[in-house]
Design a protein around this motif. Sequence first.
Motif, PDB file in Angstrom:
ATOM      1  N   LEU A 249       0.964  -1.171  -0.137  1.00 21.34           N
ATOM      2  CA  LEU A 249      -0.066   0.038  -0.055  1.00 21.34           C
ATOM      3  C   LEU A 249       0.996   1.186   0.080  1.00 21.34           C
ATOM      4  N   GLY A 250       0.546   2.172  -0.782  1.00 26.20           N
ATOM      5  CA  GLY A 250       1.338   3.341  -0.874  1.00 26.20           C
ATOM      6  C   GLY A 250       2.380   3.421  -1.862  1.00 26.20           C
ATOM      7  N   LEU A 251       2.852   2.301  -2.357  1.00 26.57           N
ATOM      8  CA  LEU A 251       4.135   2.222  -3.301  1.00 26.57           C
ATOM      9  C   LEU A 251       3.791   2.845  -4.445  1.00 26.57           C
ATOM     10  N   PRO A 252       2.875   2.815  -5.281  1.00 29.73           N
ATOM     11  CA  PRO A 252       2.661   3.475  -6.609  1.00 29.73           C
ATOM     12  C   PRO A 252       3.123   5.109  -6.228  1.00 29.73           C
ATOM     13  N   GLU A 253       2.075   5.588  -5.246  1.00 33.80           N
ATOM     14  CA  GLU A 253       2.101   6.992  -4.959  1.00 33.80           C
ATOM     15  C   GLU A 253       3.556   7.427  -4.830  1.00 33.80           C
ATOM     16  N   ALA A 254       4.460   6.530  -4.074  1.00 29.84           N
ATOM     17  CA  ALA A 254       5.851   6.954  -3.536  1.00 29.84           C
ATOM     18  C   ALA A 254       6.735   7.065  -4.863  1.00 29.84           C
ATOM     19  N   VAL A 255       6.570   5.828  -5.888  1.00 26.07           N
ATOM     20  CA  VAL A 255       7.419   5.748  -7.041  1.00 26.07           C
ATOM     21  C   VAL A 255       7.141   7.046  -7.831  1.00 26.07           C
ATOM     22  N   ALA A 256       6.027   7.383  -8.094  1.00 26.80           N
ATOM     23  CA  ALA A 256       5.628   8.344  -9.056  1.00 26.80           C
ATOM     24  C   ALA A 256       6.322   9.658  -8.374  1.00 26.80           C
ATOM     25  N   ARG A 257       6.099  10.073  -7.148  1.00 26.95           N
ATOM     26  CA  ARG A 257       6.645  11.314  -6.630  1.00 26.95           C
ATOM     27  C   ARG A 257       8.174  11.228  -6.743  1.00 26.95           C
ATOM     28  N   ILE A 258       8.833  10.096  -6.541  1.00 27.10           N
ATOM     29  CA  ILE A 258      10.209  10.127  -6.928  1.00 27.10           C
ATOM     30  C   ILE A 258      10.680  10.338  -8.041  1.00 27.10           C
ATOM     31  N   GLU A 259      10.009   9.680  -9.239  1.00 23.15           N
ATOM     32  CA  GLU A 259      10.262   9.889 -10.560  1.00 23.15           C
ATOM     33  C   GLU A 259       9.926  11.449 -10.788  1.00 23.15           C
ATOM     34  N   ARG A 260       9.042  12.073 -10.128  1.00 25.31           N
ATOM     35  CA  ARG A 260       8.889  13.506 -10.706  1.00 25.31           C
ATOM     36  C   ARG A 260      10.080  14.455 -10.147  1.00 25.31           C
ATOM     37  N   ALA A 261      10.303  13.881  -8.725  1.00 25.92           N
ATOM     38  CA  ALA A 261      11.414  14.550  -8.336  1.00 25.92           C
ATOM     39  C   ALA A 261      12.783  14.574  -9.233  1.00 25.92           C
ATOM     40  N   LEU A 262      13.030  13.315  -9.700  1.00 24.48           N
ATOM     41  CA  LEU A 262      14.332  13.061 -10.608  1.00 24.48           C
ATOM     42  C   LEU A 262      14.033  13.981 -11.855  1.00 24.48           C
TER      43      LEU A 262
ATOM     44  N   VAL B 236       2.541   6.203   2.858  1.00 24.27           N
ATOM     45  CA  VAL B 236       3.168   5.414   3.833  1.00 24.27           C
ATOM     46  C   VAL B 236       3.343   3.885   3.496  1.00 24.27           C
ATOM     47  N   ILE B 237       4.525   3.209   3.184  1.00 25.24           N
ATOM     48  CA  ILE B 237       4.747   1.999   2.892  1.00 25.24           C
ATOM     49  C   ILE B 237       5.434   1.176   4.126  1.00 25.24           C
ATOM     50  N   ASN B 238       4.283   0.324   4.544  1.00 22.54           N
ATOM     51  CA  ASN B 238       4.654  -0.399   5.653  1.00 22.54           C
ATOM     52  C   ASN B 238       3.630  -1.646   5.720  1.00 22.54           C
ATOM     53  N   PRO B 239       4.336  -2.784   5.491  1.00 24.02           N
ATOM     54  CA  PRO B 239       3.224  -3.895   5.469  1.00 24.02           C
ATOM     55  C   PRO B 239       2.343  -4.054   6.566  1.00 24.02           C
ATOM     56  N   ALA B 240       3.013  -3.599   7.773  1.00 18.46           N
ATOM     57  CA  ALA B 240       2.156  -3.590   8.991  1.00 18.46           C
ATOM     58  C   ALA B 240       0.987  -2.991   9.074  1.00 18.46           C
ATOM     59  N   GLN B 241       0.810  -1.822   8.251  1.00 17.36           N
ATOM     60  CA  GLN B 241      -0.300  -0.947   8.502  1.00 17.36           C
ATOM     61  C   GLN B 241      -1.494  -1.330   7.976  1.00 17.36           C
ATOM     62  N   PRO B 242      -2.570  -0.993   8.523  1.00 22.56           N
ATOM     63  CA  PRO B 242      -3.982  -1.545   8.160  1.00 22.56           C
ATOM     64  C   PRO B 242      -4.321  -1.570   6.856  1.00 22.56           C
ATOM     65  N   ASN B 243      -4.922  -2.415   6.551  1.00 21.04           N
ATOM     66  CA  ASN B 243      -5.445  -2.617   5.005  1.00 21.04           C
ATOM     67  C   ASN B 243      -4.245  -2.791   3.925  1.00 21.04           C
TER      68      ASN B 243
ATOM     69  N   ASN C  75       3.635 -10.516   3.388  1.00 21.08           N
ATOM     70  CA  ASN C  75       4.625 -10.779   4.461  1.00 21.08           C
ATOM     71  C   ASN C  75       4.658  -9.649   5.253  1.00 21.08           C
ATOM     72  N   LYS C  76       4.104  -9.695   6.395  1.00 25.63           N
ATOM     73  CA  LYS C  76       3.904  -8.419   7.418  1.00 25.63           C
ATOM     74  C   LYS C  76       5.270  -8.320   8.337  1.00 25.63           C
ATOM     75  N   SER C  77       6.169  -9.025   8.123  1.00 21.75           N
ATOM     76  CA  SER C  77       7.479  -9.012   8.764  1.00 21.75           C
ATOM     77  C   SER C  77       8.714  -8.731   8.191  1.00 21.75           C
ATOM     78  N   LEU C  78       8.490  -8.019   7.213  1.00 24.19           N
ATOM     79  CA  LEU C  78       9.726  -7.586   6.487  1.00 24.19           C
ATOM     80  C   LEU C  78      10.760  -6.702   7.361  1.00 24.19           C
ATOM     81  N   CYS C  79      11.913  -6.538   7.348  1.00 27.01           N
ATOM     82  CA  CYS C  79      12.833  -5.631   7.952  1.00 27.01           C
ATOM     83  C   CYS C  79      12.704  -4.215   7.433  1.00 27.01           C
TER      84      CYS C  79
END
Length: 603
Positions: A63-76, A188-195, A200-204
């Motif tokens: 959750l949240g990963l596509p938005e993060a990728v798009a924002r980083i690519e825009r910054a670059l 917010v990219i965190n496998p432990a977040q709701p929804n 895999n909820k236990s990534l480091c």
Amino acid sequence: MTETAALFRWELPASDPIRTAAFERHLACPPAVARIIADRGIDDTKSFLSPSLADLHDPNLLLGLPEAVARIERALGSDEPVLIYGDYDVDGTTATVLLKTAIERVAPPGHPAKVTYHVPHRIREGYGMQTKVLGEAALTGIRLVISVDTGIRAFAAADEAKALGLDLIVTDHHLPDDVSGLPDALAVINPAQPNCPYPNKSLCGAAVAFKLAHALLTSHALRQPDPSRALDLLNSRIIPSFLKLVAIATIADSVPLIGENRAIAWLGLRELANPVQPGLRALMQVAKLPLDQAPTAMEVGFRLAPRINAAGRMDVAGDVVELLLTRDAAKAQMLAEKLDQLNQDRRATEAQALAAIDLQLAALKPYAPECIILDHADWHRGVLGILASRIVERTNRPALVLTHQDGQAHGSGRSIEGFHLLDALTAVDAPALFTKFGGHAHAVGLTIPSESLDELRHRMRLHATLHLTTEVLTPVLHCDAEIPLAAVDQTLYQWLQRLEPFGNAFPEPIFISRDLILTDPIRILKEKHVCLRLRDSNTSHAPFEALGWTRTIDWVAHTEGLEAGSRIDIAYRLRTSTYQQINRLQLELVDLKSTSMNSYLSS
């Protein structure tokens, strides 16, 4: 002769003999190995014994990963400077290196990425994102901040970022706050977040950062003139190379080594054989690890990880990032030697504090059913977590260890199986007690006003009364199989190597052998370790050497009264040693008891 009692209650899992026999036939492996595979719920043995990139989940499930990728690519695309906000431990520093490297790799030709990083100083800043750092970043023109291994409870920092006009991407793996929810961030990219649908909820933390890096690299490959070739290069060379650091962090952060985490560790350890990057090579050399073979998870956990962590514990963790980024062999050697010296300093500091702790623990015996909370103004904040772990090992009680500075007590905590330490702190924080806290079931960090420490002890005592039951406090030794000593051979040892890596949730197997005869008087090594020679009572096999290393168990005291001819039952791990170029199998003692004692085994 005094009978020797077991220190633990030995337990064997209930086993399915039909399932075990099927694995024994299918794999042509020793019965003990078949039982381990069957009992630990392994079904796909091909994937388990030889993981591949196909065993890694799709990063886009986060959750949240596509938005993060798009924002980083825009910054670059617009030459925006980017700040990576890391943490000072192995997980945080490797995550910083991974994400910085990935962003720089996908920058447009002729427009190098403007990526800086901030790794906090443990003493001056403490854990977590600080609003002051964000303010300073905004003044330098930063408009995008990406946290790694931190930020899931950084509510004030997220609010400050928004007020400063900064876009914040949080990548973390720590548990969110059930009451306050998530920080107000762009993503917010965190496998432990709701929804979050990620399996895999236990990534480091480094693995979460790697997932973002993987998605960035994949997006970049798909935009190339020949996407198929670019993806092939990504999967055959680039991603395996990234997995070296992810494996180190996965092992060091003690996340469960099952499923995807096992695949990450297995693949990354293999890539650590003969690393090219000068810093990693130099670090392995000072850790006395051979460069021509892959290290084991134990070697990473006990040789590499402590040297990486030593920078954040004792000095500036940014040195680790520089070490793992540099292409200068001389600089790499200098930084690696510095980390090695810092680790020696850390060990000396730890030993000094532990001597004082042992005196306090002696005064507490017998230990009450509560969380042990110790504090001292002179204890170094960099070793508090280690000290808490040592207390847990000695007492089988959860422990908080704190030191004081400017009216605040800063501490770390470690727990035992069955006592969720983060839930405990959350429960006792009503009404508000802590300045800040966070962590996991078994490890936490906290800051509390020094004047509130007695109140913390009171509240934790009440909480522990309800949750530290006799069952939780009885130390259990989870064993894997009972075998005759005659079954211990090179074939068994080689199969155990194939089951690696071992770690949290997939521990190294422990075997039980009964009715063994002590063939010689016990030898004492370096005045604190013991060496026993043992053989089966009903076979003529040559005796085995069994070693008891005194760390959490005083083996000299535990074996007192045993003599040549004594009959004992032992729980042990299998080891090998090399003498005059000959490999010999050895037994590493975990526990023992006199054979005539009542059985301590349950299944």
